[in-house]
Design a protein around this motif. Structure first.
Motif, PDB file in Angstrom:
ATOM      1  N   GLU A  41       0.819  -1.207   0.000  1.00 52.04           N
ATOM      2  CA  GLU A  41       0.000   0.000   0.000  1.00 52.04           C
ATOM      3  C   GLU A  41       0.856   1.262   0.000  1.00 52.04           C
ATOM      4  OE1 GLU A  41      -2.830  -0.405   3.190  1.00 52.04           O
ATOM      5  OE2 GLU A  41      -3.744  -2.193   2.295  1.00 52.04           O
ATOM      6  N   VAL A  42       2.002   1.224   0.674  1.00 48.97           N
ATOM      7  CA  VAL A  42       2.882   2.389   0.664  1.00 48.97           C
ATOM      8  C   VAL A  42       3.468   2.607  -0.730  1.00 48.97           C
ATOM      9  CG1 VAL A  42       5.022   3.372   1.580  1.00 48.97           C
ATOM     10  CG2 VAL A  42       3.425   2.235   3.123  1.00 48.97           C
ATOM     11  N   VAL A  43       3.927   1.535  -1.362  1.00 49.57           N
ATOM     12  CA  VAL A  43       4.467   1.653  -2.723  1.00 49.57           C
ATOM     13  C   VAL A  43       3.424   2.275  -3.651  1.00 49.57           C
ATOM     14  CG1 VAL A  43       5.285   0.375  -4.741  1.00 49.57           C
ATOM     15  CG2 VAL A  43       6.100  -0.249  -2.469  1.00 49.57           C
ATOM     16  N   GLU A  44       2.213   1.757  -3.597  1.00 50.80           N
ATOM     17  CA  GLU A  44       1.153   2.248  -4.475  1.00 50.80           C
ATOM     18  C   GLU A  44       0.837   3.717  -4.219  1.00 50.80           C
ATOM     19  OE1 GLU A  44      -2.058  -0.394  -3.747  1.00 50.80           O
ATOM     20  OE2 GLU A  44      -1.105  -2.103  -4.736  1.00 50.80           O
ATOM     21  N   GLN A  45       0.895   4.148  -2.951  1.00 53.24           N
ATOM     22  CA  GLN A  45       0.510   5.516  -2.624  1.00 53.24           C
ATOM     23  C   GLN A  45       1.598   6.534  -2.921  1.00 53.24           C
ATOM     24  OE1 GLN A  45      -1.748   6.488   0.889  1.00 53.24           O
ATOM     25  NE2 GLN A  45      -2.261   4.348   1.276  1.00 53.24           N
ATOM     26  N   VAL A  46       2.862   6.170  -2.764  1.00 55.67           N
ATOM     27  CA  VAL A  46       3.910   7.187  -2.874  1.00 55.67           C
ATOM     28  C   VAL A  46       4.623   7.190  -4.219  1.00 55.67           C
ATOM     29  CG1 VAL A  46       4.260   7.036  -0.378  1.00 55.67           C
ATOM     30  CG2 VAL A  46       5.847   5.846  -1.891  1.00 55.67           C
ATOM     31  N   CYS A  47       4.773   6.035  -4.862  1.00 52.38           N
ATOM     32  CA  CYS A  47       5.649   5.964  -6.030  1.00 52.38           C
ATOM     33  C   CYS A  47       5.045   6.584  -7.282  1.00 52.38           C
ATOM     34  CB  CYS A  47       6.050   4.509  -6.306  1.00 52.38           C
ATOM     35  SG  CYS A  47       7.116   3.808  -5.021  1.00 52.38           S
ATOM     36  N   ASN A  48       3.776   6.886  -7.263  1.00 56.78           N
ATOM     37  CA  ASN A  48       3.125   7.474  -8.426  1.00 56.78           C
ATOM     38  C   ASN A  48       2.852   8.958  -8.261  1.00 56.78           C
ATOM     39  OD1 ASN A  48       2.656   4.915 -10.018  1.00 56.78           O
ATOM     40  ND2 ASN A  48       1.562   4.376  -8.146  1.00 56.78           N
ATOM     41  N   LYS A  49       3.369   9.568  -7.194  1.00 53.34           N
ATOM     42  CA  LYS A  49       3.156  10.991  -6.953  1.00 53.34           C
ATOM     43  C   LYS A  49       4.140  11.832  -7.761  1.00 53.34           C
ATOM     44  CE  LYS A  49       1.051  10.869  -2.373  1.00 53.34           C
ATOM     45  NZ  LYS A  49      -0.197  11.443  -2.906  1.00 53.34           N
ATOM     46  N   PRO A  50       3.751  13.076  -8.070  1.00 57.82           N
ATOM     47  CA  PRO A  50       4.666  13.962  -8.791  1.00 57.82           C
ATOM     48  C   PRO A  50       5.952  14.184  -8.006  1.00 57.82           C
ATOM     49  CG  PRO A  50       2.435  14.881  -8.724  1.00 57.82           C
ATOM     50  CD  PRO A  50       2.445  13.709  -7.792  1.00 57.82           C
ATOM     51  N   GLU A  51       7.054  14.241  -8.711  1.00 56.81           N
ATOM     52  CA  GLU A  51       8.378  14.546  -8.156  1.00 56.81           C
ATOM     53  C   GLU A  51       8.903  13.471  -7.208  1.00 56.81           C
ATOM     54  OE1 GLU A  51       8.042  18.415  -6.392  1.00 56.81           O
ATOM     55  OE2 GLU A  51       7.748  19.409  -8.328  1.00 56.81           O
ATOM     56  N   VAL A  52       8.288  12.283  -7.236  1.00 56.07           N
ATOM     57  CA  VAL A  52       8.757  11.176  -6.406  1.00 56.07           C
ATOM     58  C   VAL A  52       9.479  10.166  -7.294  1.00 56.07           C
ATOM     59  CG1 VAL A  52       8.064   9.221  -4.960  1.00 56.07           C
ATOM     60  CG2 VAL A  52       6.975  11.450  -4.657  1.00 56.07           C
ATOM     61  N   ARG A  53      10.619   9.690  -6.809  1.00 57.98           N
ATOM     62  CA  ARG A  53      11.377   8.653  -7.507  1.00 57.98           C
ATOM     63  C   ARG A  53      11.629   7.500  -6.533  1.00 57.98           C
ATOM     64  NH1 ARG A  53      16.174  12.129 -10.533  1.00 57.98           N
ATOM     65  NH2 ARG A  53      14.851  13.837 -11.314  1.00 57.98           N
ATOM     66  N   CYS A  54      11.014   6.379  -6.799  1.00 61.32           N
ATOM     67  CA  CYS A  54      11.256   5.179  -6.006  1.00 61.32           C
ATOM     68  C   CYS A  54      12.400   4.426  -6.687  1.00 61.32           C
ATOM     69  CB  CYS A  54       9.997   4.319  -5.919  1.00 61.32           C
ATOM     70  SG  CYS A  54       8.713   5.073  -4.896  1.00 61.32           S
ATOM     71  N   VAL A  55      13.548   4.407  -6.036  1.00 61.02           N
ATOM     72  CA  VAL A  55      14.782   3.973  -6.682  1.00 61.02           C
ATOM     73  C   VAL A  55      15.527   2.961  -5.820  1.00 61.02           C
ATOM     74  CG1 VAL A  55      15.048   6.184  -7.875  1.00 61.02           C
ATOM     75  CG2 VAL A  55      16.133   5.853  -5.629  1.00 61.02           C
ATOM     76  N   SER A  56      16.555   2.365  -6.412  1.00 62.35           N
ATOM     77  CA  SER A  56      17.470   1.516  -5.674  1.00 62.35           C
ATOM     78  C   SER A  56      18.525   2.379  -4.989  1.00 62.35           C
ATOM     79  CB  SER A  56      18.151   0.530  -6.632  1.00 62.35           C
ATOM     80  OG  SER A  56      19.007   1.234  -7.522  1.00 62.35           O
ATOM     81  N   PHE A  57      19.282   1.767  -4.082  1.00 65.35           N
ATOM     82  CA  PHE A  57      20.389   2.491  -3.460  1.00 65.35           C
ATOM     83  C   PHE A  57      21.422   2.905  -4.501  1.00 65.35           C
ATOM     84  CE2 PHE A  57      19.012   0.196   0.463  1.00 65.35           C
ATOM     85  CZ  PHE A  57      18.814   1.317   1.266  1.00 65.35           C
ATOM     86  N   ARG A  58      21.664   2.057  -5.490  1.00 65.79           N
ATOM     87  CA  ARG A  58      22.616   2.412  -6.536  1.00 65.79           C
ATOM     88  C   ARG A  58      22.199   3.706  -7.224  1.00 65.79           C
ATOM     89  NH1 ARG A  58      26.354   0.300 -10.156  1.00 65.79           N
ATOM     90  NH2 ARG A  58      26.306  -1.774  -9.198  1.00 65.79           N
ATOM     91  N   GLN A  59      20.932   3.800  -7.594  1.00 64.87           N
ATOM     92  CA  GLN A  59      20.456   4.998  -8.279  1.00 64.87           C
ATOM     93  C   GLN A  59      20.549   6.225  -7.375  1.00 64.87           C
ATOM     94  OE1 GLN A  59      16.909   2.548  -9.564  1.00 64.87           O
ATOM     95  NE2 GLN A  59      16.882   4.092 -11.156  1.00 64.87           N
ATOM     96  N   LEU A  60      20.246   6.038  -6.092  1.00 63.27           N
ATOM     97  CA  LEU A  60      20.354   7.166  -5.163  1.00 63.27           C
ATOM     98  C   LEU A  60      21.810   7.611  -5.023  1.00 63.27           C
ATOM     99  CD1 LEU A  60      19.269   9.174  -3.127  1.00 63.27           C
ATOM    100  CD2 LEU A  60      19.254   7.355  -1.403  1.00 63.27           C
ATOM    101  N   ALA A  61      22.716   6.658  -4.887  1.00 61.28           N
ATOM    102  CA  ALA A  61      24.140   6.993  -4.783  1.00 61.28           C
ATOM    103  C   ALA A  61      24.627   7.683  -6.057  1.00 61.28           C
ATOM    104  CB  ALA A  61      24.957   5.740  -4.506  1.00 61.28           C
TER     105      ALA A  61
END
Length: 421
Positions: free
Chosen positions: A351-371
């Motif tokens: 439910e958290v993935v569904e609610q947050v990852c589709n919002k504007p300016e949000v990027r649900c990423v891996s640690f590699r991508q964040l680094a």
């Protein structure tokens, strides 16, 4: 993934699968499912394949679905990064690895899967593992069987091809004072890391599944970060990891502020978020919510399952919005592929993935991508972001707060202009 949940051996995959790298599995009756082409919805076969070692892994070119990180422009609001990560990733009868791969794809997300190396080591070869401060063949989470290894490798392969990261949760998962990881030296950590890599690089030799398709990455290059068992032993692990070229660690506990480097690694530890119904805050991990709800029992009062899952979901969402509307610090969430308290925490994560990852300016990423993104930023910009406290938005807005003219990134580094442009 408990050893008791592994089920009996499956048949060997065929050479046709090896040629395509993706989409092949073998049914219990020996029939090929999806061969010779890729499974429906799987990435297209890779055209560049160079086997490594015994063929357990292979170089297949750059990882797909990794966007190039870009520097923030002056006055630009940072994106809200969210990292969903999984300790001891493996596929068993619960099929939670495959489930969350699908959840990620459906919600424009990528995740980090921390593999336990012993999940690619058969029980009959357990003595190949030489854990620090323990006898050969000892593991507090067991080992695996042919089917479990086949299923896990398949999920690792597809996960990577979909843009997810494969990190490590090491091997035997030893905690506490009896030879636990918190007592290991830097050299002992180096041994544990080397063995975790070796089990991934030699799973074909150790299982005899030589015709199975390889993992489509060079694990020596893929492995850039980890989370230690029980969040213990971080100090010496970070020293070892820094010497071995790792780029991040996520074994600690932080407030929701912008990360900085320690021992040359990005400290991307999990964070404390509001705990609904309590005055104290809670770590962003399913295990910690469980312990503060049902104690050491993994299957507490069934009448409270829904409430406990809602409590975790709402706590994570409160932490998300505190950052999203505030300092935009990355939110780091850790979990396990477990059905604790009736699977309520897995439902909460869904439910958290569904609610947050589709919002504007949000990027649900891996640690590699964040680094990668952090490395692409101007150091002065990151230093300024670190002046914002938990939930604190810039008083005069982002355009004013980050209005300075940052130095351009040198060519050839992440976020720099392409050569010749």
């Amino acid at each position: 993934m408990a050893a008791t949940q592994r089920i009996a051996a499956g048949a060997m995959a065929t050479a046709a699968c090896a040629a395509s790298l993706v989409g092949c599995s073998t049914g219990s009756d020996g029939s090929q499912e999806g061969a010779p082409g890729p499974e429906q919805g799987a990435p297209a076969p890779r055209s560049v394949v160079r086997m490594i070692g015994d063929g357990s892994t292979a170089y297949t070119g750059a990882q797909p679905h990794l966007p190039r990180p870009e520097r923030l422009k002056p006055g630009q609001k940072p994106p809200q990064f969210v990292v969903f990560s999984w300790d001891g990733s493996g596929e068993d009868s619960q099929k939670l690895f495959s489930h969350f791969r699908k959840v990620a794809k459906a919600n424009h997300a990528t995740m980090t899967f921390f593999l336990s190396g012993v999940y690619l080591l058969p029980e009959e070869k357990r003595d190949l593992y030489r854990p620090p401060q323990h006898s050969p063949g000892r593991s507090d989470i067991g080992f695996n069987d042919e089917k479990g290894i086949t299923d896990t490798v398949r999920q690792l392969r597809l996960a990577w091809l979909e843009g997810n990261e494969i990190g490590t949760h090491f091997n035997g998962h030893f905690c506490g004072n009896d030879g636990g990881v918190g007592q290991w030296s830097v050299d002992e950590w180096k041994s544990e890391i080397a063995q975790a890599k070796q089990f991934v690089k030699s799973w074909k030799t150790n299982t005899g599944l030589r015709k199975a398709p390889p993992l489509p990455f060079d694990y020596d290059k893929e492995l850039i970060g980890a989370r230690t068992p029980c969040l213990e032993g971080q100090k010496n692990f970070m020293k070892a990891a820094s010497e071995l070229g790792f780029r991040y660690d996520t074994s600690g506990v932080n407030d929701q502020v912008w990360p900085k480097k320690r021992e040359g690694l990005w400290d991307l530890s999990m964070q404390l978020v509001p705990f609904p119904g309590h005055t104290y805050e809670q770590l962003t991990m399913d295990y910690n919510f469980m312990v503060n709800q049902s104690g050491t029992s993994t299957q507490g009062d069934p009448d409270k399952y829904d409430y406990w899952g809602d409590q975790m979901r709402d706590g994570l969402l409160k932490g998300f919005y505190r950052a999203y509307d505030g300092n935009r610090a990355p939110l780091v969430i850790g979990n396990h592929f477990e059905s604790w308290n009736g699977g309520t925490y897995m439902r909460a994560v869904d439910e958290v993935v569904e609610q947050v990852c589709n919002k504007p300016e949000v990027r649900c990423v891996s640690f590699r991508q964040l680094a990668d993104w952090l490395d692409a930023q101007d150091p002065e910009t990151l230093e300024k972001l670190r002046t914002l406290n938990v939930g604190e938005a810039p008083r005069r807005g982002w355009a004013s707060f980050l209005s300075g003219h940052a130095a351009p990134a040198p060519k050839g580094v992440p976020g720099a202009p392409a050569i010749g442009r």
